[in-house]
Design a protein around this motif. Structure first.
Motif, short mmCIF file in Angstrom:
data_model
loop_
_atom_site.label_atom_id
_atom_site.label_comp_id
_atom_site.label_asym_id
_atom_site.label_seq_id
_atom_site.Cartn_x
_atom_site.Cartn_y
_atom_site.Cartn_z
N LEU A 156 0.83 -0.99 -0.18
CA LEU A 156 0.00 -0.16 0.37
C LEU A 156 0.59 1.53 0.33
O LEU A 156 1.73 1.40 0.67
CB LEU A 156 -0.80 0.03 1.27
N VAL A 170 -3.43 1.04 -4.07
CA VAL A 170 -2.46 -0.80 -3.54
C VAL A 170 -2.09 -0.57 -4.85
O VAL A 170 -2.60 -1.06 -5.97
CB VAL A 170 -3.91 -1.82 -3.54
N GLU A 172 -0.42 -3.90 -6.51
CA GLU A 172 -0.22 -5.38 -6.58
C GLU A 172 1.24 -6.64 -7.01
O GLU A 172 1.51 -7.71 -6.89
CB GLU A 172 -1.22 -6.18 -7.63
N TYR A 202 0.64 -4.68 2.51
CA TYR A 202 -0.92 -4.58 2.40
C TYR A 202 -2.18 -5.73 2.41
O TYR A 202 -1.28 -7.05 2.21
CB TYR A 202 -1.05 -4.28 1.13
N HIS A 235 -10.83 3.30 -0.93
CA HIS A 235 -10.20 3.62 1.20
C HIS A 235 -10.52 4.66 1.73
O HIS A 235 -10.59 5.14 2.83
CB HIS A 235 -8.79 3.91 0.77
#
Length: 673
Positions: A156, A170, A172, A202, A235
């Motif tokens: 994050l 975020v 990945e 995260y 968020h």
């Protein structure tokens, strides 16, 4: 206690602070921008001072203008609300230099918690558990990506000076890190004037639980229990509740004591919130401390019976905390839903426009203190019917707060209250909130920050045709509208006895029959109304049923076959917004006598989904792009929105440059498939 305070904010929080001040006999001064000259918060305060242009940077963020307004009006203190300057240490310091009391924590505490990275270091020293991550000062992209690779994906990215879900991404995969970092830094710089970020691991399926703390200048610090804010989109919190479902007394005490330790570590004074990320096994980690009152503070007020704004004022005036830790009690359960002008079906893009209709659930004014139960339904709002939701500020319409003896009762009241809301003029998230609180995982308190995405199919169902009851209500409202128009013509007519002046469907030796058409998006609904000596029928969906209606105290009551229904219909231009069974059905009246406007095709053009500013152009004229490729980035209400290619094709011309302001619906570029 103070005689007069200035409220350096707008909207519902300014109205909320003014309400407590009025109850305590404290006069209030509002500040307002060009866009807010007729806003509700200006009307509810005793005085108001204009501080600049519509954009926040030209008004609500102008420290010198707000200080001048406080001094000129004789205010002794400034309440910053939340957002804007509420966590700005330079503003708090300017208040102190001017001899004004800042109704918030000391400058040193704001400074200590203002940088998320520095705050993490302080919490580590105070033995508050932390999420694994990098919280240092180095900001080179290569260095940050190396730290992310070490931590392990997903990670994050979070604005060091951030809050409210802004400046968060975020990531990945390692290959996505650079683009996400650049976007995060742009949004952080725009929202907070600081593009520094931190990198954290995260956690999957975490809960977001925060502790309300309060400290005074006499060395006392208490925690007013917790709030669960796990249900989020992008968020940002959507629903909040107190107490947190499944919270044990032992864990509540542990988290509360950790929060108080965090506050003591920075010499905190006033209202603050310590936010924790919580694993499903109950382990918790410090996220950040918000050195201000939170948007969701009403749920704490509802379960404690306390007025947190009053506590803020008393503490700022030098009084000790009204209650010690062992005197604090919880009762019942409270939920808060944030009613926003936004379109959940279009990635929650903000919506702007005039509130042509605003009908709310019946609410009892919130009362604090005493032994009686709090109001079952409370509404904190900063707008009224007729007000405009502009592109300059957060698009919140209201906060809807409900209380029940337990969570099930609070849920039932929330569902009922949401079904009673009627808003016309902007897109809203009300229907989405109704589906959310009625969903199986939320009802079962199976909570985590990914709940919305995980249950996307349920929460974002495919569009369904308007039911027969909604169409019948639209017919009733259209007939009533025509009757009103006919009466006006009748009153102006030279022959007021002529049957042709009536809109009753009277025919000489014949039945009355007509087709009424309504468009639901791309779907045309043709409804056939027939009237004769034996009554009326409505043919809808291929079925002919007896039909009758009446209009009573703002509601339409219909009989369609063997079913009776009641609903409300608000016309905006020629669209009937039908509210029935807790749902809204916008049905555009198709007038066969009106000249049909040519529908503008979407081929070869991309238009702005909302008013905003172009902050990045990611492609060039002549470039061939694939479907979904990012073309440019717009900013509206401090959030970034990427405009993507609708199909494979070629960019012919880019019509706006970085920095340009773009109205909603404007063509952004010419695109050839």
């Amino acid at each position: 206690m103070f005689d007069k305070i200035l409220i350096a904010n707008r909207g519902e929080i300014a109205c909320r602070v003014a309400a407590t001040a009025a109850r305590l006999g404290i006069r209030t001064v509002a500040v307002y921008s060009d866009a807010d000259a007729h806003a509700k918060h200006v009307a509810v305060c005793d005085e108001a001072v204009h501080v600049g242009g519509a954009a926040a940077r030209d008004s609500y963020l102008r420290v010198e203008k707000i200080i001048e307004a406080a001094l000129a009006t004789g205010a002794q203190a400034i309440h910053p609300g939340y957002g804007f300057l509420s966590e700005n240490e330079a503003f708090a310091a300017a208040c102190k230099r001017a001899g004004l009391v800042f109704i918030g924590p000391p400058v040193e505490a704001i400074h200590a918690m203002g940088s998320k990275s520095a705050a993490k270091s302080l919490m580590e020293d105070a033995a508050v558990p932390l999420v694994p991550g990098y919280h240092g000062e180095r900001q080179e992209p290569d260095f940050l990506q190396a730290r992310a690779d070490e931590i392990g994906y997903p990670v994050l990215l979070k604005a060091s000076a951030g809050g409210g879900g802004k400046g968060m991404r975020v990531v990945e995969r390692s290959e996505d890190f650079r683009a996400s970092l650049a976007s995060c830094q742009r949004e952080a710089a725009s929202s907070f004037g600081d593009d520094r970020v931190l990198v954290e691991k995260y956690l999957t399926r975490p809960r977001h639980i925060e502790i309300q703390v309060f400290a005074d200048t006499h060395g006392h610090c208490v925690y007013l229990f917790e709030r669960d804010c796990s249900v989020q989109r992008r968020h940002q919190k959507v629903l909040e509740e107190a107490p947190a479902p499944g919270m044990t007394e032992a864990r509540r005490r542990a988290m509360g004591e950790a929060a108080c330790n965090a506050a003591r570590a920075v010499g905190y004074v006033g209202a603050g919130t310590v936010e924790f990320i919580v694993n499903q096994d109950g382990s918790f980690y410090f996220m950040e401390m918000n050195t201000r009152l939170q948007v969701e503070h009403p749920v704490t007020e509802m379960i404690t019976g306390l007025d947190l704004v009053e506590w803020q004022l008393r503490v700022a005036a030098g009084e000790p905390l009204p209650l010690a830790q062992d005197a604090l009690r919880m009762r019942g359960h409270a939920l808060e839903a944030r009613i926003y002008a936004e379109n959940p079906d279009n990635n929650f893009l903000p919506s702007t426009g005039t509130l042509t209709a605003l009908r709310t659930p019946t609410a009892v004014n919130f009362q604090v203190g005493g032994s009686s139960a709090p109001a079952a339904v409370r509404i904190d709002a900063g707008v009224r019917e007729g007000d405009t939701i502009s592109p300059f500020y957060d698009p919140m319409i209201a906060k809807l707060i409900v209380w029940g003896q337990d969570r099930d009762e609070a849920l039932a009241r929330m569902r009922q209250a949401l079904a009673q809301y009627r808003v016309v003029g902007v897109a809203t998230n009300i229907a989405f909130l109704g589906r959310l609180v009625a969903s199986v995982p939320f009802a079962a308190a199976d909570l985590d920050t990914g709940l919305i995405e995980r249950h996307r199919d349920t929460l974002f169902p495919a569009k369904t045709p308007a039911p027969a009851t909604a169409l019948a209500l639209a017919v009733a409202a259209q007939l009533a509208r025509e009757t009103v128009s006919a009466r006006r013509k009748y009153q102006d007519s030279a022959d007021q006895h002529s049957p042709w002046q009536a809109a009753t469907g009277w025919r000489l030796n014949a039945d009355y029959c007509r087709t009424l058409s309504f468009d639901q998006g791309d779907v045309r609904h043709d409804v056939v109304l027939s009237s004769g000596a034996t009554g009326s029928t409505l043919t809808v969906g291929g079925e002919t049923l007896p039909f009758a209606y009446r209009h009573d105290t703002g509601a339409y009551k219909i009989t369609l076959g063997d079913r009776r229904a009641q609903g409300h219909v608000h016309f905006a231009h020629d669209t009937a917004h039908v509210f029935v069974d807790g749902q809204e059905w916008p049905l555009a009246w198709h007038d066969p006598l009106a000249q049909a406007g040519a529908a503008e095709g979407g081929e070869g053009r991309l238009t702005a989904p909302m008013p905003g500013k172009v902050i990045a152009v990611l492609a060039q004229a002549g470039a061939k792009v694939e479907k979904g490729a990012p073309l440019l980035v717009m900013e509206a209400m401090k959030m970034e929105h990427t405009i993507n290619a609708p199909a494979d094709g070629e960019i012919e011309e880019i019509l706006f440059a970085v920095g340009d302001q773009v109205p909603e619906g404007a063509q952004l570029l010419a695109f050839k498939r």
